[in-house]
Design a protein around this motif. Sequence first.
Motif, PDB file in Angstrom:
ATOM      1  N   ASP A   1       0.823  -1.099  -0.029  1.00 35.89           N
ATOM      2  CA  ASP A   1      -0.077  -0.117  -0.113  1.00 35.89           C
ATOM      3  C   ASP A   1       0.926   1.301  -0.021  1.00 35.89           C
ATOM      4  O   ASP A   1       2.087   1.290   0.634  1.00 35.89           O
ATOM      5  CB  ASP A   1      -1.063   0.236   1.053  1.00 35.89           C
ATOM      6  N   GLN A   2       0.422   2.254  -0.712  1.00 37.59           N
ATOM      7  CA  GLN A   2       1.093   3.603  -0.785  1.00 37.59           C
ATOM      8  C   GLN A   2       0.993   4.121   0.230  1.00 37.59           C
ATOM      9  O   GLN A   2      -0.277   4.869   0.560  1.00 37.59           O
ATOM     10  CB  GLN A   2       0.787   4.344  -2.036  1.00 37.59           C
ATOM     11  N   GLN A   3       1.888   4.544   1.016  1.00 39.42           N
ATOM     12  CA  GLN A   3       2.097   5.459   2.408  1.00 39.42           C
ATOM     13  C   GLN A   3       2.066   6.780   2.175  1.00 39.42           C
ATOM     14  O   GLN A   3       1.720   7.764   3.208  1.00 39.42           O
ATOM     15  CB  GLN A   3       2.977   4.834   3.400  1.00 39.42           C
ATOM     16  N   VAL A   4       2.676   7.323   1.200  1.00 37.26           N
ATOM     17  CA  VAL A   4       2.927   8.543   0.566  1.00 37.26           C
ATOM     18  C   VAL A   4       2.163   8.733  -0.717  1.00 37.26           C
ATOM     19  O   VAL A   4       2.743   8.084  -1.520  1.00 37.26           O
ATOM     20  CB  VAL A   4       4.189   9.006   0.561  1.00 37.26           C
ATOM     21  N   LYS A   5       1.311   9.535  -1.015  1.00 37.45           N
ATOM     22  CA  LYS A   5       0.596   9.759  -2.151  1.00 37.45           C
ATOM     23  C   LYS A   5       0.714  11.262  -2.543  1.00 37.45           C
ATOM     24  O   LYS A   5       0.325  12.213  -1.774  1.00 37.45           O
ATOM     25  CB  LYS A   5      -0.757   9.408  -2.058  1.00 37.45           C
ATOM     26  N   GLN A   6       0.865  11.459  -4.088  1.00 39.14           N
ATOM     27  CA  GLN A   6       0.958  12.752  -4.495  1.00 39.14           C
ATOM     28  C   GLN A   6       0.175  12.509  -5.655  1.00 39.14           C
ATOM     29  O   GLN A   6       0.358  11.962  -6.619  1.00 39.14           O
ATOM     30  CB  GLN A   6       2.431  13.108  -5.227  1.00 39.14           C
ATOM     31  N   ASN A   7      -1.290  13.022  -5.560  1.00 38.68           N
ATOM     32  CA  ASN A   7      -2.393  12.553  -6.409  1.00 38.68           C
ATOM     33  C   ASN A   7      -2.271  13.339  -7.611  1.00 38.68           C
ATOM     34  O   ASN A   7      -3.057  12.817  -8.660  1.00 38.68           O
ATOM     35  CB  ASN A   7      -3.827  12.872  -5.647  1.00 38.68           C
ATOM     36  N   SER A   8      -1.638  14.325  -7.894  1.00 35.26           N
ATOM     37  CA  SER A   8      -1.333  15.137  -9.187  1.00 35.26           C
ATOM     38  C   SER A   8      -0.070  14.815  -9.766  1.00 35.26           C
ATOM     39  O   SER A   8       0.884  15.084  -9.437  1.00 35.26           O
ATOM     40  CB  SER A   8      -1.358  16.608  -8.865  1.00 35.26           C
ATOM     41  N   PRO A   9      -0.209  13.874 -10.767  1.00 34.43           N
ATOM     42  CA  PRO A   9       0.890  13.612 -11.706  1.00 34.43           C
ATOM     43  C   PRO A   9       2.034  14.961 -12.429  1.00 34.43           C
ATOM     44  O   PRO A   9       2.833  14.725 -12.409  1.00 34.43           O
ATOM     45  CB  PRO A   9       0.540  12.574 -12.577  1.00 34.43           C
ATOM     46  N   SER A  10       0.790  15.920 -12.770  1.00 34.64           N
ATOM     47  CA  SER A  10       1.417  16.932 -13.303  1.00 34.64           C
ATOM     48  C   SER A  10       0.697  18.301 -12.733  1.00 34.64           C
ATOM     49  O   SER A  10      -0.500  18.082 -12.509  1.00 34.64           O
ATOM     50  CB  SER A  10       1.285  16.963 -14.741  1.00 34.64           C
ATOM     51  N   LEU A  11       1.373  19.321 -13.078  1.00 35.69           N
ATOM     52  CA  LEU A  11       0.924  20.832 -12.810  1.00 35.69           C
ATOM     53  C   LEU A  11       1.515  21.780 -13.529  1.00 35.69           C
ATOM     54  O   LEU A  11       2.669  21.895 -13.926  1.00 35.69           O
ATOM     55  CB  LEU A  11       0.987  21.063 -11.207  1.00 35.69           C
ATOM     56  N   SER A  12       0.606  22.589 -14.060  1.00 34.27           N
ATOM     57  CA  SER A  12       1.159  23.534 -15.286  1.00 34.27           C
ATOM     58  C   SER A  12       0.764  24.965 -14.703  1.00 34.27           C
ATOM     59  O   SER A  12      -0.683  25.008 -14.351  1.00 34.27           O
ATOM     60  CB  SER A  12       0.443  23.267 -16.599  1.00 34.27           C
TER      61      SER A  12
END
Lengths: 112, 112
Positions: A1-12
């Motif tokens: 299971d993913q303990q640390v998540k960054q839900n946005s793969p990209s941001l502009s």
Amino acid sequence: DQQVKQNSPSLSVQEGRISILNCDYTNSMFDYFLWYKKYPAEGPTFLISISSIKDKNEDGRFTVFLNKSAKHLSLHIVPSQPGDSAVYFCAVVETSGSRLTFGEGTQLTVNP
Amino acid sequence: GAGVSQSPSNKVTEKGKDVELRCDPISGHTALYWYRQSLGQGLEFLIYFQGNSAPDKSGLPSDRFSAERTGGSVSTLTIQRTQQEDSAVYLCASSHPGYEQYFGPGTRLTVT
């Protein structure tokens, strides 16, 4: 299971505006939080960190916010510059350990 | 001063062959870490050395992976009988006791 998540793969974002990168974690034993920046073909570079006893740490254009009750971490970059374009990883350290556990990363693109 | 260095920068090998990856940490850093980043993934912890203590090997994915740290300085990560799923960027980091880890540029391993 993913303990640390960054839900946005990209941001502009546009140059001069604020960039906000987000990170969520699940383990309340994490007590130190870091952000790393990574350019292609280079290793990650330490950017800024925050201890669990604080809720904000500022260094120049970079500010990290920690909301322990929500288990949420964010990085604000203002004003954003084209040279900030990179992949940003949040990372956490457990109280009892030293290894870093990383999120998946967010690709930030700052447009001139 | 000199940062963390890694060699080779790129390695292409045939499935089933053994490979050795080298890391030279920052002088004086007692802690040394190996991570890997597979395509589209975050950084995954592999192994951690701290001074003369027994290494934390809990992140090694299989017994084909091993690492040594000689004289408290240079480290070698060895992958035996390489498989295609071993293809990744292997990153080494070092630190003083504490949490800011400094990364090398990585070794890109491609198993064909």
